[in-house]
Design an enzyme around this catalytic site. Structure first.
Site, short mmCIF file in Angstrom:
data_model
loop_
_atom_site.label_atom_id
_atom_site.label_comp_id
_atom_site.label_asym_id
_atom_site.label_seq_id
_atom_site.Cartn_x
_atom_site.Cartn_y
_atom_site.Cartn_z
N CYS A 1 -16.77 19.21 39.19
CA CYS A 1 -16.28 20.72 39.35
C CYS A 1 -17.61 21.50 39.08
O CYS A 1 -17.29 22.63 38.67
CB CYS A 1 -15.04 21.00 38.49
SG CYS A 1 -15.39 20.53 36.71
N CYS B 1 -9.64 36.87 40.73
CA CYS B 1 -10.40 36.45 41.77
C CYS B 1 -11.78 37.43 41.75
O CYS B 1 -11.76 38.55 41.36
CB CYS B 1 -9.73 36.97 42.91
SG CYS B 1 -8.16 36.09 43.36
N CYS C 1 -7.61 42.68 38.19
CA CYS C 1 -7.32 41.30 37.94
C CYS C 1 -8.85 40.77 37.98
O CYS C 1 -9.55 40.98 38.92
CB CYS C 1 -6.44 40.44 38.76
SG CYS C 1 -6.06 38.87 38.22
#
Length: 416
Positions: free
Chosen positions: A373, A78, A75
């Site tokens: 951010c 992460c 995936c």
């Protein structure tokens, strides 16, 4: 939403090599050797061999841990599950320091607030039709391949449990060649689902989707820009107010992260009686701050301000909150407009807010609470403020995107 590595993320060198030592980890989470080769899922000091199927660890780092999620290698959601929590905290703090040094600034990191596993209340998944039905999950690293993620350690369990229902919806919204985006957000009333698809909303879908929503326990289902079913308003709590955000509205990724950022902002503007909240969204900061101060909320999206206003009017015990729909990139609040406020809160998008920060720097507003951010755009904007007479306080790093290269931060600027 759940973040994957950006499309322009440097990719690892798949060519077989002998043993090499990892010198550092980049801000994207890639290991780097002395010759610049990039290697995924490694740590500084490790000795590895590089092959087409990934690195083989010869000498592991003491900071290496077993990844908590079985999907980690496949995936792309992460990047750092193989590293200890302490290492990830230090790495993220150093990303901020590096961005500041690039602008000639020094920054004091007050701490790193990391959201726990299984706490993401908002995620964007990909849905794709298959021969047997549909597939829902996250993208593989730097790829459009969709990876199923049962037992994902990022999302709230309530969102993970929704995947079978999302597969039913993906079978209707996606195609074999094109995928549908499925953004699901937890709310007090149940999940709020926004479907991003090019497929037309037919009368048949208008009849079938509300039934799927009821069976899945959804609060609201939105297809593209049309609300197909709103069984219960998808309420978000913001201080004393209850807000129903418009479809697709921005929210902080975890309740823990939002609380950490709100504490930083509250502490920064404590004692101010009149506060301007720039890029106010649906009221993440405006509404809690209205418990003690009058707020002027400025935001480019009128629908988000309308949700904020309804939340304020329905709450008890709040001071006055006024709203203004305004494109702060093209029409920033100018110094003469800012002079009536005791403090400003600014939480811009990833690109930062050069024009608005320049106007703040030219004003004499005593205190600015800044949330960001993007360490790079934050450092650029911080330099503008410092050069124009503001002191930068300690920075709190807020890690809502656990195990990813992404982070938030908050700090206070005070006029010298």
């Amino acid at each position: 939403m759940t973040e994957t590595l950006p499309p322009n993320t440097p990719q690892p060198d798949p060519a077989p090599k002998g043993e090499v030592t990892i010198e550092a980890v980049t801000h994207h989470g890639m290991g780097r050797t002395a010759d610049g080769t990039l290697v995924p899922r490694v740590l500084p000091g490790e000795v590895v061999t590089i092959a087409a199927d990934g690195p083989k660890i010869i000498t592991p780092s003491p900071e290496r841990v077993a990844p908590p999620c079985r999907h980690f290698k496949a995936c792309g959601g992460c990047a750092m599950q193989h590293a200890s929590d302490g290492f990830v905290e230090g790495w993220k703090a150093e990303i901020v320091r590096t961005a500041l040094r690039a602008q000639g600034l020094d920054g004091d990191i007050a701490g790193v607030e990391t959201s726990p596993a299984d706490s993401r209340r908002r995620a964007r998944l990909a849905g794709r039709r298959t021969k047997k039905g549909a597939l829902v999950g996250f993208h593989a690293r730097a790829s459009d391949t969709v990876i199923e993620v049962p037992g994902c350690r990022l999302m709230l369990p309530a969102l993970t449990a929704l995947i079978p229902a999302l597969e039913r919806i993906a079978a209707l919204a996606a195609s074999r060649k094109g995928e549908a985006g499925l953004t699901v957000t937890d709310s007090e009333a149940g999940p709020d689902l926004h479907i991003d698809t090019d497929k037309p909303l037919t009368e048949e879908l208008r009849l079938s989707l509300p039934e799927i929503a009821r069976e899945a326990g959804l609060a609201r289902l939105v297809w593209a820009d049309e609300i197909v079913a709103e069984l219960v308003p998808p309420v978000q709590r913001m201080g004393r107010a209850r807000v129903v955000p418009p479809p697709g509205a921005f929210l902080q990724a975890t309740a823990h992260g939002e609380a950490a950022l709100l504490k930083c902002v509250r502490d920064a503007v404590a004692g101010a009686d009149r506060i301007v909240d720039l890029f106010a969204g649906c009221g993440t900061f405006s509404l809690p701050l209205a418990e003690r101060a009058e707020i002027h909320a400025v935001e480019g999206e009128a629908a988000m301000l309308a949700a904020l206003d309804r939340g304020w009017r329905g709450a008890a015990g709040l001071k006055r909150v006024s709203t203004e729909a305004r494109d702060l990139f093209r029409r920033p609040l100018l110094p003469d407009e800012l002079k009536r406020f005791d403090a400003a809160v600014i939480d811009p998008p990833r690109a930062g807010a050069q024009a608005q920060v320049a106007a703040l720097a030219a004003s004499h507003i005593p205190v600015i609470a800044m949330v960001s951010c993007s360490p790079a755009s934050f450092a650029r904007d911080a330099k503008t403020l410092v050069e124009q007479g503001y002191d930068m306080g300690p920075i709190t790093v807020v890690d809502q995107f656990r195990w990813s290269p992404h982070l938030e931060l908050a700090t206070r600027f005070t006029r010298r």
